[in-house]
Design an enzyme around this catalytic site. Structure first.
Site, mmCIF file in Angstrom:
data_model
loop_
_atom_site.group_PDB
_atom_site.id
_atom_site.type_symbol
_atom_site.label_atom_id
_atom_site.label_comp_id
_atom_site.label_asym_id
_atom_site.label_seq_id
_atom_site.Cartn_x
_atom_site.Cartn_y
_atom_site.Cartn_z
ATOM 1 N N ASP A 9 0.856 -1.187 0.000
ATOM 2 C CA ASP A 9 0.000 0.000 0.000
ATOM 3 C C ASP A 9 0.891 1.235 0.000
ATOM 4 O O ASP A 9 1.643 1.472 0.953
ATOM 5 C CB ASP A 9 -0.891 -0.013 1.243
ATOM 6 C CG ASP A 9 -2.020 1.010 1.175
ATOM 7 O OD1 ASP A 9 -2.101 1.725 0.161
ATOM 8 O OD2 ASP A 9 -2.800 1.091 2.133
ATOM 9 N N ASP A 103 -3.182 2.321 -5.854
ATOM 10 C CA ASP A 103 -1.992 2.337 -5.014
ATOM 11 C C ASP A 103 -1.895 1.128 -4.091
ATOM 12 O O ASP A 103 -1.138 1.159 -3.124
ATOM 13 C CB ASP A 103 -2.021 3.605 -4.154
ATOM 14 C CG ASP A 103 -3.294 3.727 -3.333
ATOM 15 O OD1 ASP A 103 -4.284 3.039 -3.648
ATOM 16 O OD2 ASP A 103 -3.305 4.512 -2.363
ATOM 17 N N GLU A 104 -2.623 0.079 -4.380
ATOM 18 C CA GLU A 104 -2.751 -1.009 -3.414
ATOM 19 C C GLU A 104 -2.934 -2.336 -4.137
ATOM 20 O O GLU A 104 -3.719 -2.435 -5.081
ATOM 21 C CB GLU A 104 -3.963 -0.716 -2.518
ATOM 22 C CG GLU A 104 -4.212 -1.686 -1.415
ATOM 23 C CD GLU A 104 -5.462 -1.326 -0.619
ATOM 24 O OE1 GLU A 104 -5.853 -2.129 0.237
ATOM 25 O OE2 GLU A 104 -6.054 -0.247 -0.868
#
Length: 436
Positions: A9, A103-104
């Protein structure tokens, strides 16, 4: 054989991207989101979070909590490039990923088969170092025997760290947590469990499976009971193609006339159309959502026999649907979406009717060309370029003047300069150029 799942993350992704490309903001509170009175925070830097600001909070509230924060509009093109770089690195280390967001992601590296906790930690640190080298961003990594534990572990790793839950250590991590921490437990399930005196994951794990399914249903209860006991063998699933492309906006002031609504729909349709063309697909169904000043929501949709990428056709349909959905009161929000996506594009939307040439739209690989004429109206956060000073961003404007700070990710903190807003040496710039 022990199984190791990683959850990666990027820390405060949107705000960190702004601090990366605008060095003056590093170490300072940053808020990213809508800047109007109805704006919502999309991302907050660690410094802003320390003041109590957070994602999904009204921007006005966040700015009151953190009055010294710099508030900026999102720069989607920049975030997309950084996200692609991030996933490029991670996929090289673990080919099968389950992407959760920009983003993860979850990863299950083959190299970690039969590894012990120390090996996993060393692997994660090397991966984090490469992510930072390629993107300039910090990533937190959690590792465990399944997705549930890895996700919780990455939260414990923040900011900018690694947290490994050793095999057999799942219950020690999970037992003290509130039941809401488990994947799949929302407000309704939480309230149901609380009424039965079940407050913690340990209490849920201690229940008989039949009692859990009686409370939550067999489909949900069985899986949650296993997760509570630290058992998570769910495989990673590659993310499929989006089933629709859409764009929506909440207006700072309610729209009260038909022309304004039609103009807003046209702008949103163009934004959704860009995503449609970038995905190399065409759409059959056009949908419009209208939210009134009194928060009533009306939706309309129309499906055509043939798929198309023609912007004029899609826009005309969306505007017609919007007019049919108009409320008596003002319009607070408008959304436009295209669905029924297919790679098969028909020559005509209606049989016997020629389809106009599709309107060109940029793809992720081909950014929009800069406008030939300099932009005369500037807002805080806009990217601009000056013929002498290079790339910069707008810090403020008004009364015919604009103040810009000239800096990029590699330049270090730059100097602020003020110009006439219509200075011919100024032009709008691509946000991605701020990475250079």
């Amino acid at each position: 054989m022990p199984r190791w799942v990683l959850h990666l993350d990027l820390d405060s992704f949107f705000a960190s991207a702004e601090q990366l490309t605008r060095p003056t903001l590093r170490g300072r509170p940053v808020l990213v989101g809508g800047l109007g009175p109805r704006g919502i925070v999309a991302g907050a830097s660690g410094e802003a979070k320390a003041c109590g600001a957070r994602s999904a909070m009204p921007m006005g509230q966040a700015r009151r909590l953190c009055p010294h924060a710099t508030a900026l509009p999102p720069r989607t093109a920049l975030y997309r490039v950084l996200s692609e770089r991030f996933f490029g690195v991670v996929r090289a280390w673990a080919p099968v990923l389950e992407q959760v967001a920009y983003d993860e992601t979850f990863a299950e590296p083959e190299a970690l088969a039969d590894a012990d906790a120390d090996d996993v930690r060393a692997f994660a640190e090397k991966l984090r170092a490469e992510v930072r080298a390629v993107t300039g961003l910090a990533v937190s990594v959690g590792a465990g025997s399944g997705k549930q534990v890895a996700k919780i572990a990455s939260g414990l790793a923040k900011p900018d760290g690694v947290h490994v839950v050793a095999q057999g250590g799942e219950r020690a991590l999970l037992d003290p947590l509130p039941v809401r921490a488990l994947w799949g437990i929302g407000p309704v399930a939480e309230a149901t469990l609380h009424r039965s005196g079940v407050e913690t994951v340990a209490a849920l794990a201690a229940m008989d499976a039949t009692d859990v399914t009686a409370l939550l249903g067999s489909a949900v209860g069985t899986g949650l009971h296993r997760l509570a006991r630290g058992l998570d063998d769910r495989p990673l699933v590659e993310r499929g193609e989006a089933k629709q492309v859409s764009a929506e906006t909440t207006f700072d002031e309610d729209l009260s006339d038909l022309n304004s609504v039609r103009a807003a729909v046209a702008e949103l349709a163009e934004g959704a159309h860009q995503r449609l063309v970038a995905s190399h697909r065409a759409a059959r169904t056009v949908s419009v959502k209208i939210r009134s000043a009194s928060f009533g929501t009306t939706s309309r949709a129309e499906t055509h026999p043939d798929a198309t990428t023609d912007l004029a056709t899609l826009t005309d349909t969306a505007q017609r649907l919007a007019v049919a959905a108009l409320p008596d009161a003002g319009v607070r929000l408008v959304g436009v979406s295209f669905s029924g996506l297919t790679t098969a594009v028909q020559e005509a939307l209606f049989p016997g009717t020629p389809t106009p040439e599709p309107t060109p739209a940029p793809t992720p690989e081909t950014p929009e060309e800069p406008e030939p004429e300099p932009r005369r109206e500037w807002r805080t956060g806009d990217d601009l370029a000056h013929t002498e000073h290079g790339h910069g961003w707008v810090q403020g404007s008004g009364h015919g003047r604009v103040t810009a700070r000239f800096e990029t990710a590699t330049s270090g903190p730059g100097r602020a300069r003020t110009f006439a807003a219509d200075d011919p040496a100024l032009a709008r710039a691509d946000p991605v150029d701020s990475l250079s």
